[in-house]
Design a protein around this motif. Structure first.
Motif, PDB file in Angstrom:
ATOM      1  N   SER A  70       0.830  -1.212   0.000  1.00  0.00           N
ATOM      2  CA  SER A  70       0.000   0.000   0.000  1.00  0.00           C
ATOM      3  C   SER A  70       0.867   1.265   0.000  1.00  0.00           C
ATOM      4  O   SER A  70       0.516   2.252  -0.652  1.00  0.00           O
ATOM      5  N   ARG A  71       2.011   1.232   0.678  1.00  0.00           N
ATOM      6  CA  ARG A  71       2.924   2.387   0.643  1.00  0.00           C
ATOM      7  C   ARG A  71       3.537   2.551  -0.748  1.00  0.00           C
ATOM      8  O   ARG A  71       3.729   3.673  -1.216  1.00  0.00           O
ATOM      9  N   ARG A  72       3.841   1.438  -1.405  1.00  0.00           N
ATOM     10  CA  ARG A  72       4.365   1.497  -2.768  1.00  0.00           C
ATOM     11  C   ARG A  72       3.309   2.104  -3.704  1.00  0.00           C
ATOM     12  O   ARG A  72       3.621   2.946  -4.541  1.00  0.00           O
ATOM     13  N   THR A  73       2.068   1.702  -3.547  1.00  0.00           N
ATOM     14  CA  THR A  73       0.976   2.260  -4.354  1.00  0.00           C
ATOM     15  C   THR A  73       0.840   3.756  -4.101  1.00  0.00           C
ATOM     16  O   THR A  73       0.614   4.531  -5.036  1.00  0.00           O
ATOM     17  N   ASP A  74       0.999   4.166  -2.856  1.00  0.00           N
ATOM     18  CA  ASP A  74       0.945   5.593  -2.545  1.00  0.00           C
ATOM     19  C   ASP A  74       2.085   6.342  -3.232  1.00  0.00           C
ATOM     20  O   ASP A  74       1.888   7.440  -3.762  1.00  0.00           O
ATOM     21  N   ALA A  75       3.271   5.749  -3.260  1.00  0.00           N
ATOM     22  CA  ALA A  75       4.411   6.379  -3.950  1.00  0.00           C
ATOM     23  C   ALA A  75       4.160   6.445  -5.458  1.00  0.00           C
ATOM     24  O   ALA A  75       4.512   7.441  -6.108  1.00  0.00           O
ATOM     25  N   GLN A  76       3.554   5.422  -6.021  1.00  0.00           N
ATOM     26  CA  GLN A  76       3.218   5.436  -7.449  1.00  0.00           C
ATOM     27  C   GLN A  76       2.235   6.571  -7.755  1.00  0.00           C
ATOM     28  O   GLN A  76       2.407   7.307  -8.730  1.00  0.00           O
ATOM     29  N   ASN A  77       1.235   6.726  -6.895  1.00  0.00           N
ATOM     30  CA  ASN A  77       0.275   7.813  -7.084  1.00  0.00           C
ATOM     31  C   ASN A  77       0.939   9.177  -6.931  1.00  0.00           C
ATOM     32  O   ASN A  77       0.612  10.121  -7.645  1.00  0.00           O
ATOM     33  N   ALA A  78       1.887   9.268  -5.997  1.00  0.00           N
ATOM     34  CA  ALA A  78       2.621  10.525  -5.814  1.00  0.00           C
ATOM     35  C   ALA A  78       3.457  10.842  -7.057  1.00  0.00           C
ATOM     36  O   ALA A  78       3.534  12.005  -7.480  1.00  0.00           O
ATOM     37  N   LEU A  79       4.083   9.830  -7.659  1.00  0.00           N
ATOM     38  CA  LEU A  79       4.851  10.058  -8.889  1.00  0.00           C
ATOM     39  C   LEU A  79       3.941  10.542 -10.021  1.00  0.00           C
ATOM     40  O   LEU A  79       4.322  11.430 -10.800  1.00  0.00           O
ATOM     41  N   LEU A  80       2.754   9.976 -10.122  1.00  0.00           N
ATOM     42  CA  LEU A  80       1.805  10.429 -11.154  1.00  0.00           C
ATOM     43  C   LEU A  80       1.372  11.876 -10.914  1.00  0.00           C
ATOM     44  O   LEU A  80       1.279  12.670 -11.862  1.00  0.00           O
ATOM     45  N   ALA A  81       1.138  12.232  -9.658  1.00  0.00           N
ATOM     46  CA  ALA A  81       0.791  13.620  -9.332  1.00  0.00           C
ATOM     47  C   ALA A  81       1.984  14.542  -9.581  1.00  0.00           C
ATOM     48  O   ALA A  81       1.811  15.687 -10.054  1.00  0.00           O
ATOM     49  N   PHE A  82       3.180  14.061  -9.272  1.00  0.00           N
ATOM     50  CA  PHE A  82       4.404  14.815  -9.540  1.00  0.00           C
ATOM     51  C   PHE A  82       4.531  15.064 -11.046  1.00  0.00           C
ATOM     52  O   PHE A  82       4.881  16.168 -11.488  1.00  0.00           O
ATOM     53  N   ALA A  83       4.235  14.049 -11.859  1.00  0.00           N
ATOM     54  CA  ALA A  83       4.290  14.208 -13.319  1.00  0.00           C
ATOM     55  C   ALA A  83       3.290  15.259 -13.793  1.00  0.00           C
ATOM     56  O   ALA A  83       3.593  16.062 -14.691  1.00  0.00           O
ATOM     57  N   THR A  84       2.128  15.296 -13.183  1.00  0.00           N
ATOM     58  CA  THR A  84       1.137  16.326 -13.524  1.00  0.00           C
ATOM     59  C   THR A  84       1.676  17.706 -13.194  1.00  0.00           C
ATOM     60  O   THR A  84       1.513  18.659 -13.979  1.00  0.00           O
ATOM     61  N   SER A  85       2.345  17.816 -12.047  1.00  0.00           N
ATOM     62  CA  SER A  85       2.961  19.098 -11.676  1.00  0.00           C
ATOM     63  C   SER A  85       4.067  19.485 -12.648  1.00  0.00           C
ATOM     64  O   SER A  85       4.241  20.669 -12.976  1.00  0.00           O
ATOM     65  N   MET A  86       4.814  18.498 -13.124  1.00  0.00           N
ATOM     66  CA  MET A  86       5.867  18.776 -14.111  1.00  0.00           C
ATOM     67  C   MET A  86       5.259  19.288 -15.422  1.00  0.00           C
ATOM     68  O   MET A  86       5.812  20.197 -16.053  1.00  0.00           O
ATOM     69  N   GLU A  87       4.150  18.720 -15.823  1.00  0.00           N
ATOM     70  CA  GLU A  87       3.490  19.191 -17.048  1.00  0.00           C
ATOM     71  C   GLU A  87       2.987  20.623 -16.875  1.00  0.00           C
ATOM     72  O   GLU A  87       3.076  21.444 -17.788  1.00  0.00           O
ATOM     73  N   ARG A  88       2.476  20.925 -15.695  1.00  0.00           N
ATOM     74  CA  ARG A  88       2.039  22.294 -15.403  1.00  0.00           C
ATOM     75  C   ARG A  88       3.248  23.238 -15.433  1.00  0.00           C
ATOM     76  O   ARG A  88       3.174  24.348 -15.970  1.00  0.00           O
ATOM     77  N   TYR A  89       4.369  22.801 -14.870  1.00  0.00           N
ATOM     78  CA  TYR A  89       5.596  23.589 -14.894  1.00  0.00           C
ATOM     79  C   TYR A  89       6.046  23.832 -16.337  1.00  0.00           C
ATOM     80  O   TYR A  89       6.445  24.944 -16.693  1.00  0.00           O
ATOM     81  N   HIS A  90       5.967  22.808 -17.172  1.00  0.00           N
ATOM     82  CA  HIS A  90       6.348  22.934 -18.581  1.00  0.00           C
ATOM     83  C   HIS A  90       5.440  23.929 -19.305  1.00  0.00           C
ATOM     84  O   HIS A  90       5.895  24.704 -20.159  1.00  0.00           O
ATOM     85  N   SER A  91       4.163  23.930 -18.962  1.00  0.00           N
ATOM     86  CA  SER A  91       3.228  24.890 -19.572  1.00  0.00           C
ATOM     87  C   SER A  91       3.615  26.327 -19.237  1.00  0.00           C
ATOM     88  O   SER A  91       3.517  27.217 -20.082  1.00  0.00           O
ATOM     89  N   ASP A  92       4.043  26.549 -18.022  1.00  0.00           N
ATOM     90  CA  ASP A  92       4.407  27.897 -17.583  1.00  0.00           C
ATOM     91  C   ASP A  92       5.787  28.329 -18.080  1.00  0.00           C
ATOM     92  O   ASP A  92       6.020  29.509 -18.339  1.00  0.00           O
ATOM     93  N   ASN A  93       6.736  27.382 -18.196  1.00  0.00           N
ATOM     94  CA  ASN A  93       8.130  27.718 -18.485  1.00  0.00           C
ATOM     95  C   ASN A  93       8.638  27.218 -19.835  1.00  0.00           C
ATOM     96  O   ASN A  93       9.800  27.454 -20.174  1.00  0.00           O
ATOM     97  N   ASN A  94       7.828  26.475 -20.543  1.00  0.00           N
ATOM     98  CA  ASN A  94       8.190  25.909 -21.842  1.00  0.00           C
ATOM     99  C   ASN A  94       9.423  25.010 -21.764  1.00  0.00           C
ATOM    100  O   ASN A  94      10.149  24.858 -22.737  1.00  0.00           O
ATOM    101  N   SER A  95       9.664  24.436 -20.578  1.00  0.00           N
ATOM    102  CA  SER A  95      10.806  23.552 -20.365  1.00  0.00           C
ATOM    103  C   SER A  95      10.609  22.823 -19.046  1.00  0.00           C
ATOM    104  O   SER A  95       9.942  23.322 -18.142  1.00  0.00           O
TER     105      SER A  95
END
Length: 184
Positions: A70-95
């Motif tokens: 269950s902790r591993r699943t939580d880390a997987q979900n956190a990585l997916l949310a982190f990836a969403t944040s990275m995409e938002r960062y890319h939208s703002d900074n084009n990199s």
């Protein structure tokens, strides 16, 4: 010796009364025995404890494995949310570059971008989240088990910008061809 029809011997007259008093005495003994048997014997308690110990010996390791998963699943979900944040960062900074705090890689994400440990909503942390690499068009995120936590030895998880998921199942520090998935 013949009896007359209206007379009863004394011994015969006393028998029903003797039977009644004997019945009362045996009933009293039975109620006393019931009162004495109100508790448990030592052997009954020992058997119960032994059964409970056997059940715990089976259940505890399964529960520990459940916690790790269950902790591993939580880390997987956190990585997916982190990836969403990275995409938002890319939208703002084009990199994706410079989304980390500090210089060089690996490094935790900027605190304004994403938390650096997971679970996010708990004080007990089990994984460190880092940005392994990032440039203008790609990134690699990693969740590494924290040394001394219940996840130690479970291997790190990775997620790339193109959606490749990796899990170092054998915790040898490298990803083999069989470890290019988050599945068991």
């Amino acid at each position: 010796m013949a009896l007359r029809s209206g007379k009863i011997r004394r011994s015969q007259a006393r028998r029903p009364q003797a039977r009644r008093s004997q019945a009362r005495r045996s009933q009293a003994r039975r109620s006393q025995a019931r009162q004495l048997q109100a508790g448990f014997t030592l052997i009954e308690i020992m058997i119960t404890v032994a059964i409970a110990a056997i059940l715990m010996a089976i259940a505890y390791p399964n529960y520990q494995q459940y916690l790790v998963e269950s902790r591993r699943t939580d880390a997987q979900n956190a990585l997916l949310a982190f990836a969403t944040s990275m995409e938002r960062y890319h939208s703002d900074n084009n990199s994706y570059a410079n989304a980390h705090s500090g210089t060089g890689y690996p490094n935790p994400p900027k605190t304004t971008l994403f938390p650096s440990q997971t679970p996010i909503d708990s004080s007990a942390k089990f994984y460190n989240l880092t940005l392994q690499a990032a440039d203008n068009s790609s990134y690699t995120l990693r969740a590494t088990p924290i040394t001394g936590s219940g996840q130690q030895g479970d291997g790190y998880l990775e997620l790339t910008s193109i959606g490749i998921k990796r899990w170092d199942k054998d915790d040898n520090g490298a990803i083999s061809t069989e470890e290019t998935t988050w599945n068991k």
